[in-house]
Scaffold this motif. Structure first.
Motif, PDB file in Angstrom:
ATOM      1  N   ALA A  53       0.869  -0.823   0.151  1.00 41.90           N
ATOM      2  CA  ALA A  53      -0.057  -0.336  -0.070  1.00 41.90           C
ATOM      3  C   ALA A  53       0.774   1.286   0.232  1.00 41.90           C
ATOM      4  CB  ALA A  53      -1.327   0.289   1.490  1.00 41.90           C
ATOM      5  N   SER A  54       1.785   1.051   0.735  1.00 40.22           N
ATOM      6  CA  SER A  54       2.882   2.345   0.784  1.00 40.22           C
ATOM      7  C   SER A  54       3.706   2.937  -0.531  1.00 40.22           C
ATOM      8  CB  SER A  54       3.792   1.969   1.561  1.00 40.22           C
ATOM      9  OG  SER A  54       3.782   2.036   2.777  1.00 40.22           O
ATOM     10  N   GLY A  55       3.339   2.335  -1.721  1.00 42.33           N
ATOM     11  CA  GLY A  55       4.232   1.780  -3.010  1.00 42.33           C
ATOM     12  C   GLY A  55       2.748   2.869  -3.280  1.00 42.33           C
ATOM     13  N   VAL A  56       1.788   2.866  -3.642  1.00 45.15           N
ATOM     14  CA  VAL A  56       0.454   3.475  -3.917  1.00 45.15           C
ATOM     15  C   VAL A  56       0.045   4.434  -3.309  1.00 45.15           C
ATOM     16  CG1 VAL A  56      -0.159   1.750  -5.429  1.00 45.15           C
ATOM     17  CG2 VAL A  56      -0.915   1.658  -4.056  1.00 45.15           C
ATOM     18  N   ALA A  57       0.525   4.599  -2.416  1.00 46.07           N
ATOM     19  CA  ALA A  57      -0.434   5.866  -1.763  1.00 46.07           C
ATOM     20  C   ALA A  57      -0.621   7.521  -2.480  1.00 46.07           C
ATOM     21  CB  ALA A  57       0.503   6.165  -0.248  1.00 46.07           C
ATOM     22  N   GLY A  58      -1.505   8.566  -1.935  1.00 47.22           N
ATOM     23  CA  GLY A  58      -1.664   9.892  -2.615  1.00 47.22           C
ATOM     24  C   GLY A  58      -0.294  10.554  -2.655  1.00 47.22           C
ATOM     25  N   GLY A 221       2.380  -4.179   7.423  1.00 48.37           N
ATOM     26  CA  GLY A 221       0.994  -4.172   6.895  1.00 48.37           C
ATOM     27  C   GLY A 221      -0.091  -4.504   7.202  1.00 48.37           C
ATOM     28  N   ALA A 222      -1.357  -4.615   6.379  1.00 56.70           N
ATOM     29  CA  ALA A 222      -2.305  -5.629   6.138  1.00 56.70           C
ATOM     30  C   ALA A 222      -1.845  -7.020   5.852  1.00 56.70           C
ATOM     31  CB  ALA A 222      -3.578  -5.371   4.999  1.00 56.70           C
ATOM     32  N   ARG A 223      -0.404  -7.180   5.430  1.00 55.04           N
ATOM     33  CA  ARG A 223      -0.187  -8.249   5.575  1.00 55.04           C
ATOM     34  C   ARG A 223       0.446  -9.064   5.994  1.00 55.04           C
ATOM     35  NH1 ARG A 223       4.419  -8.447   0.943  1.00 55.04           N
ATOM     36  NH2 ARG A 223       4.625  -6.477   1.522  1.00 55.04           N
ATOM     37  N   SER A 224       0.299  -8.060   7.534  1.00 56.17           N
ATOM     38  CA  SER A 224       0.675  -9.035   8.841  1.00 56.17           C
ATOM     39  C   SER A 224      -0.235  -9.471   9.432  1.00 56.17           C
ATOM     40  CB  SER A 224       0.465  -7.627   9.562  1.00 56.17           C
ATOM     41  OG  SER A 224       1.893  -6.918   9.464  1.00 56.17           O
ATOM     42  N   THR A 225      -1.463  -9.375   9.033  1.00 48.40           N
ATOM     43  CA  THR A 225      -2.494  -9.753   9.236  1.00 48.40           C
ATOM     44  C   THR A 225      -2.314 -12.030   8.807  1.00 48.40           C
ATOM     45  OG1 THR A 225      -4.303  -8.927   8.226  1.00 48.40           O
ATOM     46  CG2 THR A 225      -3.909  -8.151   9.823  1.00 48.40           C
ATOM     47  N   PHE A 226      -2.040 -11.735   7.935  1.00 49.35           N
ATOM     48  CA  PHE A 226      -2.359 -13.301   6.877  1.00 49.35           C
ATOM     49  C   PHE A 226      -0.971 -14.297   7.450  1.00 49.35           C
ATOM     50  CE2 PHE A 226      -3.655 -10.373   3.219  1.00 49.35           C
ATOM     51  CZ  PHE A 226      -5.349  -9.962   3.370  1.00 49.35           C
ATOM     52  N   LEU A 227      -0.254 -13.332   8.534  1.00 49.11           N
ATOM     53  CA  LEU A 227       0.919 -14.646   9.539  1.00 49.11           C
ATOM     54  C   LEU A 227      -0.169 -15.315   9.717  1.00 49.11           C
ATOM     55  CD1 LEU A 227       3.257 -12.268   9.686  1.00 49.11           C
ATOM     56  CD2 LEU A 227       3.456 -13.929   7.989  1.00 49.11           C
ATOM     57  N   PRO A 228       0.167 -16.606   9.526  1.00 40.92           N
ATOM     58  CA  PRO A 228      -0.530 -17.280  11.059  1.00 40.92           C
ATOM     59  C   PRO A 228      -0.497 -17.761  12.160  1.00 40.92           C
ATOM     60  CG  PRO A 228       1.467 -18.891   9.671  1.00 40.92           C
ATOM     61  CD  PRO A 228       1.475 -17.383   9.005  1.00 40.92           C
ATOM     62  N   GLU A 229       1.010 -17.281  12.282  1.00 36.50           N
ATOM     63  CA  GLU A 229       1.097 -16.246  14.032  1.00 36.50           C
ATOM     64  C   GLU A 229       0.463 -15.582  14.813  1.00 36.50           C
ATOM     65  OE1 GLU A 229       5.133 -18.654  12.914  1.00 36.50           O
ATOM     66  OE2 GLU A 229       2.939 -16.785  12.270  1.00 36.50           O
ATOM     67  N   ALA A 327      -3.987  -0.454  -6.828  1.00 39.49           N
ATOM     68  CA  ALA A 327      -4.876   0.044  -5.361  1.00 39.49           C
ATOM     69  C   ALA A 327      -3.600  -0.796  -4.316  1.00 39.49           C
ATOM     70  CB  ALA A 327      -5.433  -1.489  -5.194  1.00 39.49           C
ATOM     71  N   GLY A 328      -4.027  -0.585  -3.288  1.00 38.11           N
ATOM     72  CA  GLY A 328      -3.149  -1.184  -2.225  1.00 38.11           C
ATOM     73  C   GLY A 328      -4.357  -1.406  -0.759  1.00 38.11           C
ATOM     74  N   LEU A 329      -3.525  -2.141   0.242  1.00 34.09           N
ATOM     75  CA  LEU A 329      -4.793  -3.105   0.533  1.00 34.09           C
ATOM     76  C   LEU A 329      -3.950  -2.232   2.681  1.00 34.09           C
ATOM     77  CD1 LEU A 329      -7.037  -4.419   1.642  1.00 34.09           C
ATOM     78  CD2 LEU A 329      -5.314  -6.403   2.202  1.00 34.09           C
ATOM     79  N   ARG A 330      -4.482  -1.320   2.658  1.00 39.11           N
ATOM     80  CA  ARG A 330      -4.305  -0.651   4.020  1.00 39.11           C
ATOM     81  C   ARG A 330      -4.605  -1.089   5.407  1.00 39.11           C
ATOM     82  NH1 ARG A 330      -6.625   4.260   0.849  1.00 39.11           N
ATOM     83  NH2 ARG A 330      -8.329   3.332   2.222  1.00 39.11           N
ATOM     84  N   ALA A 331      -4.132  -1.196   6.536  1.00 37.49           N
ATOM     85  CA  ALA A 331      -4.187  -2.050   7.399  1.00 37.49           C
ATOM     86  C   ALA A 331      -4.805  -0.405   8.493  1.00 37.49           C
ATOM     87  CB  ALA A 331      -3.263  -2.014   7.964  1.00 37.49           C
ATOM     88  N   MET A 332      -6.131  -0.572   8.704  1.00 35.68           N
ATOM     89  CA  MET A 332      -6.482   0.061   9.131  1.00 35.68           C
ATOM     90  C   MET A 332      -6.417  -0.506  11.443  1.00 35.68           C
ATOM     91  SD  MET A 332      -7.222   2.384   7.031  1.00 35.68           S
ATOM     92  CE  MET A 332      -8.057   3.649   7.586  1.00 35.68           C
ATOM     93  N   PRO A 333      -5.759   0.680  11.999  1.00 32.97           N
ATOM     94  CA  PRO A 333      -6.297   0.853  12.808  1.00 32.97           C
ATOM     95  C   PRO A 333      -7.126   1.062  14.293  1.00 32.97           C
ATOM     96  CG  PRO A 333      -4.265   2.743  12.908  1.00 32.97           C
ATOM     97  CD  PRO A 333      -5.385   1.592  11.666  1.00 32.97           C
ATOM     98  N   PRO A 334      -7.141   0.647  15.541  1.00 28.63           N
ATOM     99  CA  PRO A 334      -8.561   0.945  16.044  1.00 28.63           C
ATOM    100  C   PRO A 334      -9.066   2.569  16.211  1.00 28.63           C
ATOM    101  CG  PRO A 334      -7.343   0.085  17.349  1.00 28.63           C
ATOM    102  CD  PRO A 334      -6.913  -0.271  16.086  1.00 28.63           C
ATOM    103  N   LEU A 335      -9.860   3.190  16.702  1.00 29.83           N
ATOM    104  CA  LEU A 335     -10.297   4.475  17.218  1.00 29.83           C
ATOM    105  C   LEU A 335      -9.662   4.791  18.748  1.00 29.83           C
ATOM    106  CD1 LEU A 335     -10.541   7.630  16.274  1.00 29.83           C
ATOM    107  CD2 LEU A 335     -12.535   7.009  16.343  1.00 29.83           C
TER     108      LEU A 335
END
Length: 406
Positions: A53-58, A221-229, A327-335
């Protein structure tokens, strides 16, 4: 005669991810490490530098938010990011900020007021703006002297002349070159050797790296959520955003001036040069698609959403021709009470096994990644080098105790 032997220790670090977070951490691991230590940094990313996602940021950089006042640690983040950008520019060899390969275009950002919803926040930001990035309140005539034909419905716009438009891919590539140069320079003047290498490598699970490194820093980023651990253990939401690239046809007169700023509104317009711009962004929540590729159908739907929003402040967007999308897949943290803050900290307990390597997380940069990445990358590197999480503000590590219960 007594001979003294100088002993140097070698530290090996793996940085997973070559986006804003990963390359900031890599730079600071080199810069902040003691000169008498051997330090080896491997940056691992299955796609490449800026492949997420960083590479396609605005690339629109300023220290303010239209929703939160004031933005958490804005001054520190702003100054550290400007410093890292200057470092990247020094090593890029790119000096023409009006070309398609610039690092930083310093023409400012303009935000026309289209409703009363966020006016009070922007007014408050203007009254308390940073000295290095002032906010000016201007009327429609002044706005049109900056961007011809711009629409300012309420005769009020906020102009940030010190704001910057970054070319994300060019910036990230230049920052990695800066890391390589820094490693060579530090090796030539100190007792310890500094090394950095990039590996185009996919990581299926974190324990693949067990024992190979002193520390592993997950900056995926968002790919962190795909790691099994880490799957299901991080309070992150994923959001896929599509950015359209538009060009002005050759037979059409230039619309933007050399000094024209980029535009913030419901859809933002990041000017690349007078005949090229990026338009964004869409928000597709809970997507798992982290590919930068965009199908023709996706692009068409994105334009249907973005063009009307852009037209409300810049009606002449209809003259511009579509020239591709990414496109980029962002990892959005909680508010939180202080806004949406990234997630940092040591994650050995989440992995759940005793191991030799130390594991760390830097994720959830969300839509403010460009502003946050430099300062937080420095804090993360300091924590890793010192093996002390306390250097990281509590606001960034407080997510974890709620998840880890023994």
């Amino acid at each position: 005669m007594i001979k003294f032997t100088v002993t140097t220790y070698k530290y090996r670090y793996a940085v997973l991810g070559a986006g804003f977070a990963g390359l900031s951490v890599a730079w600071h691991l080199l810069e902040r490490s003691a000169t008498d230590l051997h330090v080896h940094v491997d940056v691992l990313d299955e796609v490449g530098i800026g492949g997420g996602a960083s590479g396609v940021a605005g690339g629109l950089l300023h220290p303010y938010s239209p929703k939160v006042k004031p933005l958490w640690m804005a001054a520190k983040c702003w100054e550290e990011t400007l410093r890292l950008i200057r470092i990247a520019e020094t090593h890029s060899g790119v000096v023409d900020q009006n070309s398609d390969v610039f690092i930083a275009r310093r023409k400012g950002i303009l935000r026309p007021v289209v409703s009363l919803k966020n006016m009070s926040v922007m007014n408050d930001n203007a009254q308390n703006s940073l000295a290095s990035c002032r906010i000016q309140s201007i009327n429609e005539d002044a706005a049109r002297s900056l961007v011809p034909n711009i629409s300012v419905p309420l005769d009020l716009a906020f102009f940030m002349p010190g704001a910057v438009n970054i070319h994300p891919q060019g910036y990230l590539e230049a920052l990695y070159l800066a890391c390589e140069t820094l490693a060579k320079e530090m090796s030539s003047v100190g007792l310890g050797k500094k090394e950095i290498n990039f590996h185009k490598r996919s990581i299926g699970n974190l324990l693949e790296l067990e024992g190979e490194y002193d520390a592993v820093i997950v900056c995926l980023g968002a790919r962190s959520t795909f790691l099994p651990e880490l799957s299901g253990k991080l309070p992150l939401r994923t959001c896929r955003g599509i950015i359209a690239h538009l060009r002005l046809p050759d037979n059409t007169r230039e619309e933007f001036l050399e000094h024209s700023p980029s535009i913030l509104s419901d859809a933002w317009i990041a000017i690349q040069n007078p005949r090229s711009l990026y338009l964004g962004s869409t928000w597709e929540w809970q997507s798992c698609n982290h590919s930068q590729n965009v199908s023709a159908e996706e692009a068409s739907k994105a334009l249907e959403e973005l063009i009307p929003k852009a037209s409300s402040v810049y009606p002449n967007i209809s003259k511009w021709a579509f020239d591709g999308a990414r496109a980029g897949l962002r990892a959005m943290p909680p508010l939180t009470g202080k806004g949406s803050l990234p997630l940092l900290g040591q994650i050995d307990d989440l992995i759940g096994q005793t191991h030799k390597s130390k594991f760390w997380l830097f994720s959830g940069l969300g839509s403010r990644g460009l502003l946050y990445h430099a300062w937080l990358g420095k804090l993360m590197a300091q924590a890793v080098i010192s093996c002390n999480e306390d250097v990281i503000p509590f606001e960034l590590t407080s997510w974890r105790p709620k998840l880890i219960k023994k």
